[in-house]
Scaffold this motif. Structure first.
Motif, PDB file in Angstrom:
ATOM      1  N   TYR A  91       0.840  -1.180   0.000  1.00  0.00           N
ATOM      2  CA  TYR A  91       0.000   0.000   0.000  1.00  0.00           C
ATOM      3  C   TYR A  91       0.882   1.240   0.000  1.00  0.00           C
ATOM      4  N   GLU A  92       0.463   2.256  -0.738  1.00  0.00           N
ATOM      5  CA  GLU A  92       1.199   3.498  -0.783  1.00  0.00           C
ATOM      6  C   GLU A  92       0.255   4.682  -0.555  1.00  0.00           C
ATOM      7  N   TYR A  93       0.702   5.581   0.304  1.00  0.00           N
ATOM      8  CA  TYR A  93      -0.006   6.832   0.532  1.00  0.00           C
ATOM      9  C   TYR A  93       0.871   7.957   0.006  1.00  0.00           C
ATOM     10  N   CYS A  94       0.280   8.887  -0.732  1.00  0.00           N
ATOM     11  CA  CYS A  94       1.063   9.981  -1.305  1.00  0.00           C
ATOM     12  C   CYS A  94       0.234  11.259  -1.277  1.00  0.00           C
ATOM     13  N   GLY A  95       0.730  12.256  -0.552  1.00  0.00           N
ATOM     14  CA  GLY A  95       0.058  13.547  -0.529  1.00  0.00           C
ATOM     15  C   GLY A  95      -1.086  13.625   0.454  1.00  0.00           C
ATOM     16  N   GLY A  96      -0.745  13.900   1.720  1.00  0.00           N
ATOM     17  CA  GLY A  96      -1.810  14.036   2.711  1.00  0.00           C
ATOM     18  C   GLY A  96      -2.651  15.284   2.506  1.00  0.00           C
ATOM     19  N   GLY A  97      -2.021  16.347   1.973  1.00  0.00           N
ATOM     20  CA  GLY A  97      -2.755  17.589   1.738  1.00  0.00           C
ATOM     21  C   GLY A  97      -3.019  17.841   0.271  1.00  0.00           C
ATOM     22  N   ILE A  98      -1.957  17.760  -0.555  1.00  0.00           N
ATOM     23  CA  ILE A  98      -2.077  17.994  -1.996  1.00  0.00           C
ATOM     24  C   ILE A  98      -1.417  16.840  -2.733  1.00  0.00           C
ATOM     25  N   TYR A  99      -2.135  16.266  -3.695  1.00  0.00           N
ATOM     26  CA  TYR A  99      -1.612  15.156  -4.502  1.00  0.00           C
ATOM     27  C   TYR A  99      -1.697  15.541  -5.967  1.00  0.00           C
ATOM     28  N   VAL A 100      -0.531  15.595  -6.625  1.00  0.00           N
ATOM     29  CA  VAL A 100      -0.461  15.932  -8.044  1.00  0.00           C
ATOM     30  C   VAL A 100       0.121  14.732  -8.783  1.00  0.00           C
ATOM     31  N   ASN A 101      -0.626  14.221  -9.751  1.00  0.00           N
ATOM     32  CA  ASN A 101      -0.183  13.053 -10.515  1.00  0.00           C
ATOM     33  C   ASN A 101      -0.302  13.360 -12.009  1.00  0.00           C
ATOM     34  N   GLY A 102       0.835  13.758 -12.616  1.00  0.00           N
ATOM     35  CA  GLY A 102       0.852  13.987 -14.055  1.00  0.00           C
ATOM     36  C   GLY A 102       0.154  15.242 -14.516  1.00  0.00           C
ATOM     37  N   ASP A 103      -0.084  16.185 -13.622  1.00  0.00           N
ATOM     38  CA  ASP A 103      -0.769  17.424 -13.994  1.00  0.00           C
ATOM     39  C   ASP A 103       0.148  18.610 -13.695  1.00  0.00           C
ATOM     40  N   ASP A 104      -0.301  19.831 -14.027  1.00  0.00           N
ATOM     41  CA  ASP A 104       0.537  21.012 -13.847  1.00  0.00           C
ATOM     42  C   ASP A 104      -0.228  22.155 -13.174  1.00  0.00           C
ATOM     43  N   PRO A 105      -0.711  21.959 -11.951  1.00  0.00           N
ATOM     44  CA  PRO A 105      -1.481  23.004 -11.273  1.00  0.00           C
ATOM     45  C   PRO A 105      -0.587  24.130 -10.758  1.00  0.00           C
ATOM     46  N   VAL A 106      -1.221  25.274 -10.483  1.00  0.00           N
ATOM     47  CA  VAL A 106      -0.559  26.419  -9.860  1.00  0.00           C
ATOM     48  C   VAL A 106      -1.298  26.727  -8.558  1.00  0.00           C
ATOM     49  N   PHE A 107      -0.542  26.796  -7.455  1.00  0.00           N
ATOM     50  CA  PHE A 107      -1.132  27.090  -6.147  1.00  0.00           C
ATOM     51  C   PHE A 107      -0.658  28.463  -5.680  1.00  0.00           C
ATOM     52  N   GLU A 108      -1.594  29.277  -5.202  1.00  0.00           N
ATOM     53  CA  GLU A 108      -1.251  30.594  -4.694  1.00  0.00           C
ATOM     54  C   GLU A 108      -1.905  30.814  -3.337  1.00  0.00           C
TER      55      GLU A 108
END
Length: 248
Positions: free
Chosen positions: A1-18
């Motif tokens: 089992y794998e857990y990744c990103g407790g708050g923000i999880y990005v998989n193959g995308d290109d988001p911008v956070f401000e």
């Protein structure tokens, strides 16, 4: 089992956070359990605050990552040929086995005007840990109060750069307060016009990490900072007699 990103999880995308705060997300530590005579269950966790993977390319301005936990990368984990480009951010009070602030595994991080403080790794890389490959470039950053294991000096309280990885610090202040090295490398760790200072009896550079052009070693005299559980009440301005003034 794998857990990744407790708050923000990005998989193959290109988001911008401000102007976001990623706070107090807790992922489980590594675990191995027998489930049957010939079966094992393995549990992994990456990026308690932020996980960027799958070829993703995220960016952030004013993205504070505070008091998160994962086995690898308590604050931020970047892997799988992914990248994170961010600025004007606090990475503070996160915990992990390796890379309490950042853990980089086959990914890249480009950061400027960030504060990496009071992150605690039980093994390597209190502020930053790089694993098998990847690139890290930090400019105009401040590192303070980060810690790693006390089982040996070659742990890298602020930065641990593993073999096959590239770490670059420029125009930054790196401090620690322990018997460990502030910067330790087995891969490529380069610096330029940095103030690297150990407030205790420990060293500054270890392994492949060496002083670069323009580097100094003096107490930067931050106006006011303490590990009091509040990551946002510190004053990282330089005192009037700081050797880092006009030294960049």
């Amino acid at each position: 089992y794998e857990y990744c990103g407790g708050g923000i999880y990005v998989n193959g995308d290109d988001p911008v956070f401000e102007d976001v705060i990623v706070y107090a997300n807790i992922l489980p530590d590594f675990d191995q359990q027998a489930t049957a005579s010939f079966e094992q269950t393995w549990l992994y966790s990456y990026g308690g605050g932020v996980c960027v993977t799958g070829g993703g390319s995220a960016s952030g301005i004013g993205m504070d990552v505070i008091e998160n936990h994962a086995d690898q990368g308590g604050g931020v984990y970047v892997g799988s040929t992914s990248s994170l480009d961010h600025s004007q951010s606090n990475i503070c009070g996160n915990t992990a086995t390796d890379g309490a602030g950042y853990n980089i595994d086959q990914g890249d991080i480009y950061a400027s005007n960030v504060i990496v403080s009071f992150n605690d790794a039980t093994t390597d890389g209190g502020g930053i840990f790089t694993q098998t490959s990847g690139n890290i470039q930090f400019t105009n950053a401040a590192f303070g109060g980060n810690s790693s294991s006390t089982s040996g000096v070659s742990r890298g309280d602020a930065v641990y750069g593993s073999a096959g990885t590239y770490v670059s610090l420029y125009n930054s202040i790196v401090t620690t307060d322990s018997a460990n090295f502030a910067l330790f490398g087995a891969g490529s760790v380069t610096s330029g016009y940095d103030d690297v200072y150990n407030m205790s009896s420990g060293g500054t550079y270890g392994g492949t990490a060496v002083a670069g052009t323009g580097d100094i070693a003096g107490d930067p005299q931050f106006v006011s900072y303490s590990d009091d559980g509040n990551c946002l009440n510190n004053d990282w301005s330089l005192g009037s007699s700081s050797p880092a003034i006009n030294a960049g």
